[in-house]
Design a protein around this motif. Structure first.
Motif, PDB file in Angstrom:
ATOM      1  N   LEU A 120       0.831  -1.199   0.000  1.00 30.69           N
ATOM      2  CA  LEU A 120       0.000   0.000   0.000  1.00 30.69           C
ATOM      3  C   LEU A 120       0.867   1.251   0.000  1.00 30.69           C
ATOM      4  O   LEU A 120       1.901   1.282   0.664  1.00 30.69           O
ATOM      5  CB  LEU A 120      -0.886   0.034   1.250  1.00 30.69           C
ATOM      6  N   LYS A 121       0.428   2.270  -0.716  1.00 31.06           N
ATOM      7  CA  LYS A 121       1.113   3.567  -0.626  1.00 31.06           C
ATOM      8  C   LYS A 121       0.918   4.158   0.766  1.00 31.06           C
ATOM      9  O   LYS A 121       1.838   4.719   1.336  1.00 31.06           O
ATOM     10  CB  LYS A 121       0.586   4.535  -1.687  1.00 31.06           C
ATOM     11  N   ALA A 122      -0.275   4.019   1.287  1.00 29.77           N
ATOM     12  CA  ALA A 122      -0.595   4.502   2.632  1.00 29.77           C
ATOM     13  C   ALA A 122      -1.849   3.786   3.102  1.00 29.77           C
ATOM     14  O   ALA A 122      -2.690   3.406   2.299  1.00 29.77           O
ATOM     15  CB  ALA A 122      -0.826   6.011   2.628  1.00 29.77           C
ATOM     16  N   SER A 123      -1.976   3.623   4.412  1.00 28.49           N
ATOM     17  CA  SER A 123      -3.119   2.912   4.963  1.00 28.49           C
ATOM     18  C   SER A 123      -4.431   3.627   4.671  1.00 28.49           C
ATOM     19  O   SER A 123      -5.474   2.994   4.568  1.00 28.49           O
ATOM     20  CB  SER A 123      -2.952   2.743   6.471  1.00 28.49           C
ATOM     21  N   TRP A 124      -4.388   4.926   4.534  1.00 21.04           N
ATOM     22  CA  TRP A 124      -5.607   5.719   4.397  1.00 21.04           C
ATOM     23  C   TRP A 124      -5.963   6.019   2.941  1.00 21.04           C
ATOM     24  O   TRP A 124      -6.975   6.650   2.670  1.00 21.04           O
ATOM     25  CB  TRP A 124      -5.464   7.011   5.190  1.00 21.04           C
ATOM     26  N   LEU A 125      -5.168   5.568   1.975  1.00 17.35           N
ATOM     27  CA  LEU A 125      -5.454   5.812   0.557  1.00 17.35           C
ATOM     28  C   LEU A 125      -6.112   4.610  -0.096  1.00 17.35           C
ATOM     29  O   LEU A 125      -5.800   3.469   0.236  1.00 17.35           O
ATOM     30  CB  LEU A 125      -4.152   6.108  -0.210  1.00 17.35           C
ATOM     31  N   GLU A 126      -7.008   4.869  -1.040  1.00 18.36           N
ATOM     32  CA  GLU A 126      -7.555   3.851  -1.940  1.00 18.36           C
ATOM     33  C   GLU A 126      -8.025   2.589  -1.221  1.00 18.36           C
ATOM     34  O   GLU A 126      -7.696   1.484  -1.609  1.00 18.36           O
ATOM     35  CB  GLU A 126      -6.505   3.496  -2.996  1.00 18.36           C
ATOM     36  N   GLY A 127      -8.762   2.739  -0.144  1.00 14.57           N
ATOM     37  CA  GLY A 127      -9.321   1.585   0.554  1.00 14.57           C
ATOM     38  C   GLY A 127      -8.313   0.802   1.367  1.00 14.57           C
ATOM     39  O   GLY A 127      -8.514  -0.377   1.646  1.00 14.57           O
ATOM     40  N   GLY A 128      -7.218   1.441   1.760  1.00 17.05           N
ATOM     41  CA  GLY A 128      -6.164   0.747   2.489  1.00 17.05           C
ATOM     42  C   GLY A 128      -6.595   0.160   3.814  1.00 17.05           C
ATOM     43  O   GLY A 128      -6.141  -0.919   4.193  1.00 17.05           O
ATOM     44  N   VAL A 129      -7.477   0.845   4.534  1.00 12.54           N
ATOM     45  CA  VAL A 129      -7.905   0.352   5.846  1.00 12.54           C
ATOM     46  C   VAL A 129      -8.590  -1.012   5.724  1.00 12.54           C
ATOM     47  O   VAL A 129      -8.140  -1.984   6.342  1.00 12.54           O
ATOM     48  CB  VAL A 129      -8.793   1.385   6.584  1.00 12.54           C
ATOM     49  N   PRO A 130      -9.642  -1.150   4.916  1.00 10.96           N
ATOM     50  CA  PRO A 130     -10.262  -2.480   4.821  1.00 10.96           C
ATOM     51  C   PRO A 130      -9.350  -3.522   4.166  1.00 10.96           C
ATOM     52  O   PRO A 130      -9.408  -4.696   4.512  1.00 10.96           O
ATOM     53  CB  PRO A 130     -11.536  -2.250   4.002  1.00 10.96           C
ATOM     54  N   MET A 131      -8.492  -3.084   3.239  1.00 10.34           N
ATOM     55  CA  MET A 131      -7.576  -4.045   2.610  1.00 10.34           C
ATOM     56  C   MET A 131      -6.625  -4.643   3.645  1.00 10.34           C
ATOM     57  O   MET A 131      -6.381  -5.852   3.647  1.00 10.34           O
ATOM     58  CB  MET A 131      -6.794  -3.372   1.483  1.00 10.34           C
ATOM     59  N   ALA A 132      -6.079  -3.802   4.527  1.00  8.57           N
ATOM     60  CA  ALA A 132      -5.154  -4.286   5.553  1.00  8.57           C
ATOM     61  C   ALA A 132      -5.884  -5.157   6.579  1.00  8.57           C
ATOM     62  O   ALA A 132      -5.369  -6.201   6.992  1.00  8.57           O
ATOM     63  CB  ALA A 132      -4.455  -3.112   6.228  1.00  8.57           C
ATOM     64  N   GLN A 133      -7.072  -4.754   6.982  1.00  4.26           N
ATOM     65  CA  GLN A 133      -7.846  -5.569   7.923  1.00  4.26           C
ATOM     66  C   GLN A 133      -8.196  -6.919   7.300  1.00  4.26           C
ATOM     67  O   GLN A 133      -8.095  -7.961   7.957  1.00  4.26           O
ATOM     68  CB  GLN A 133      -9.113  -4.833   8.341  1.00  4.26           C
ATOM     69  N   ASP A 134      -8.590  -6.904   6.038  1.00  3.72           N
ATOM     70  CA  ASP A 134      -8.907  -8.166   5.349  1.00  3.72           C
ATOM     71  C   ASP A 134      -7.680  -9.061   5.224  1.00  3.72           C
ATOM     72  O   ASP A 134      -7.791 -10.288   5.295  1.00  3.72           O
ATOM     73  CB  ASP A 134      -9.507  -7.892   3.963  1.00  3.72           C
TER      74      ASP A 134
END
Length: 144
Positions: A120-134
């Motif tokens: 990820l470029k950043a946790s808060w970009l482009e859906g990063g939060v749900p992607m990391a949790q998933d």
């Protein structure tokens, strides 16, 4: 309840944020997650006793951060064969570090990995939060 160790190496704290989100996904799945900065890992003992492992590093000048390289060398002396794993990292331009970590975990350690690294470029970009949790949830599924 299984316990997963998440080790991260970061320069700007973004890889730490991703690690925390992966840990949330693991915990949502009913398992425990322990986070450690790569600088904390000085011996094999710091890596022993976990049911799964996730290693992450930011990519800096096309490489993983040196402290994560040290963790990978230490991890060679720990029996990780067949255990669940994943890799992740933040990047600015290129993002090679998570793939290099992933390849080491598969080819050197013989781990059972989640399908691909999380980059990820950043946790808060482009859906990063749900992607990391998933990603954390996917790693937890390997424990079943």
């Amino acid at each position: 309840m299984a316990e997963i160790l998440i080790v991260y190496a970061t320069r700007s704290r973004e890889t730490l944020k991703i690690a925390e989100l992966i840990a949330e996904g693991v915990r949502i799945s009913g398992h425990g997650a322990t986070l450690k900065n790569a600088n904390e890992i000085k011996s094999e003992e710091a890596l022993k006793g976990f049911d799964g492992y996730v290693f992450g590093s930011a990519t800096y000048h096309g490489e993983m951060i040196a402290s994560m390289k040290q963790v990978l060398f230490i991890a060679e002396r720990v029996e990780l064969k067949g255990l669940p794993g994943g890799s992740f990292g933040a990047f600015g331009w290129s993002g090679e570090a998570p793939q290099r970590i992933f390849d080491t975990m598969v080819n050197i350690y013989g781990m059972s990995m989640v399908g691909s690294p999380l980059t990820l470029k950043a946790s808060w970009l482009e859906g990063g939060v749900p992607m990391a949790q998933d990603y954390g949830k996917d790693i937890a599924k390997l424990l079943e």
